[in-house]
Scaffold this active site. Structure first.
Site: not given
Ligand code: NDP
Length: 280
Positions: A23, A72, A108, A136-137, A229
């Site tokens: 950013s 967030k 978002d 969150g995403a 990304y």
């Molecule tokens: P969170 O930590 O809030 O959520 C992570 C998610 O991934 C949960 O659903 C979690 O499942 C799952 N997860 C993590 N590890 C594993 C695994 N080994 N096997 C299966 N599921 C898994 O993160 P965010 O929601 O903030 O971000 C998620 C992704 O989105 C990130 O990669 C981030 O970089 C990307 N992102 C991209 C944005 C963009 O603008 N392009 C904006 C925001 C995020 P569980 O609930 O079971 O732990």
């Protein structure tokens, strides 16, 4: 080269870690090109100091901040007001200092939809959608999809309880919502009949990791998105592309949310295409 003066308006980003953020480079480059007297700085915040960090925006003339992982939700109690969308989603990614009042926004949700419209010229109205993930995403994306009037939604997550909790929080939208364990074999049926499938888990950040064991369900008519990304083409996207599906990575969502944040900070609108070009 950015020239900081006594009049320069300061914005930034709260996160921990923060060294990876794209950013500051993006916003500062646009400020220079558009000759705007703003500077954007990365701010590593100690989680035990989040309240002080938020209040410091109010105590100074800072214009505002973006907010990323893990703050967030944590910033919300210290804000004066929330935009209705941020209140519904329960997460804030942009704080604006409006004459000493701190207002929380969530860009978002609309940022994701902007990316879909701009890249695919796709109306989401009536489509059947599967979202992988319940963090969150995923929550912001589900809100965006539902606000755009999709026909049905399935949420699949490693932790089924988290998918169910997300599903319940969306019950005010009168649209059928199914929840699945990511490894549930009946998920395949949902995937194969869906119009649009979005990976919002963090699986794929590491090369060759895929959130699903099988991608045999992919059809060429489908739209497949991964909001990761970096890498720019995850295994999930690459396998979907091999099957002829239309694919999109996380850059459009990143560009869309930044477009909206840019206009909240500066009061100026910037076209999506110009901002996306800046991301490379
Ligand atoms: P969170 O930590 O809030 O959520 C992570 C998610 O991934 C949960 O659903 C979690 O499942 C799952 N997860 C993590 N590890 C594993 C695994 N080994 N096997 C299966 N599921 C898994 O993160 P965010 O929601 O903030 O971000 C998620 C992704 O989105 C990130 O990669 C981030 O970089 C990307 N992102 C991209 C944005 C963009 O603008 N392009 C904006 C925001 C995020 P569980 O609930 O079971 O732990």
């Amino acid at each position: 080269m950015h020239r900081i003066k006594g009049t320069t308006q300061v914005v930034g980003i709260f996160g921990n870690p923060i060294h990876h953020t794209a950013s500051p480079k993006l916003h500062n480059s646009l400020y220079s090109k558009l000759n705007l007297d703003f500077v954007y700085i990365p701010l590593l915040v100690d989680p035990s100091q989040i309240e002080t960090a938020v209040l410091s925006i109010k105590a100074t003339t800072m214009r505002g901040v973006n907010v990323t992982v893990p703050f967030k939700e944590a910033v919300i109690p210290f804000l004066d007001d929330l935009h209705p969308l941020a209140e519904q989603v329960g997460a804030v990614n942009t704080i604006i200092n409006s004459s000493g009042r701190l207002i929380g926004y969530n860009t978002d949700v609309e940022g994701f939809c902007m990316g879909v419209f701009e890249e695919w010229s796709l109306s989401l109205n009536g489509l059947s959608c599967v979202v992988l993930g319940a963090g969150g995403a995923a929550k912001a994306i589900c809100y965006g999809l539902l606000k755009e009037g999709i026909g049905s939604l399935s949420i699949a997550n490693r932790s089924l309880a988290r998918a169910e909790s997300l599903g319940s929080s969306l019950s005010s939208f009168s649209i059928p919502i199914q929840t699945y364990d990511l490894e549930d074999s009946s998920l395949i049926e949902e995937l194969s009949s869906a119009d649009i499938i979005i990976n919002a888990t963090s699986v794929g950040l590491k090369e060759n990791d895929c959130p699903l064991q099988s991608m045999s369900w992919v059809r060429p008519e489908q739209y497949v998105c991964d909001i990761i990304y970096e890498p720019c083409e995850t295994q999930f996207l690459s396998l979907a592309k091999d099957k002829g599906a239309k694919i999109m990575n996380g850059i459009p969502m990143l560009a869309g949310q930044a477009c909206l944040a840019f206009s909240y900070f500066t009061g100026k609108n910037i076209p999506y295409t110009i901002l996306k070009k800046e991301l490379g």
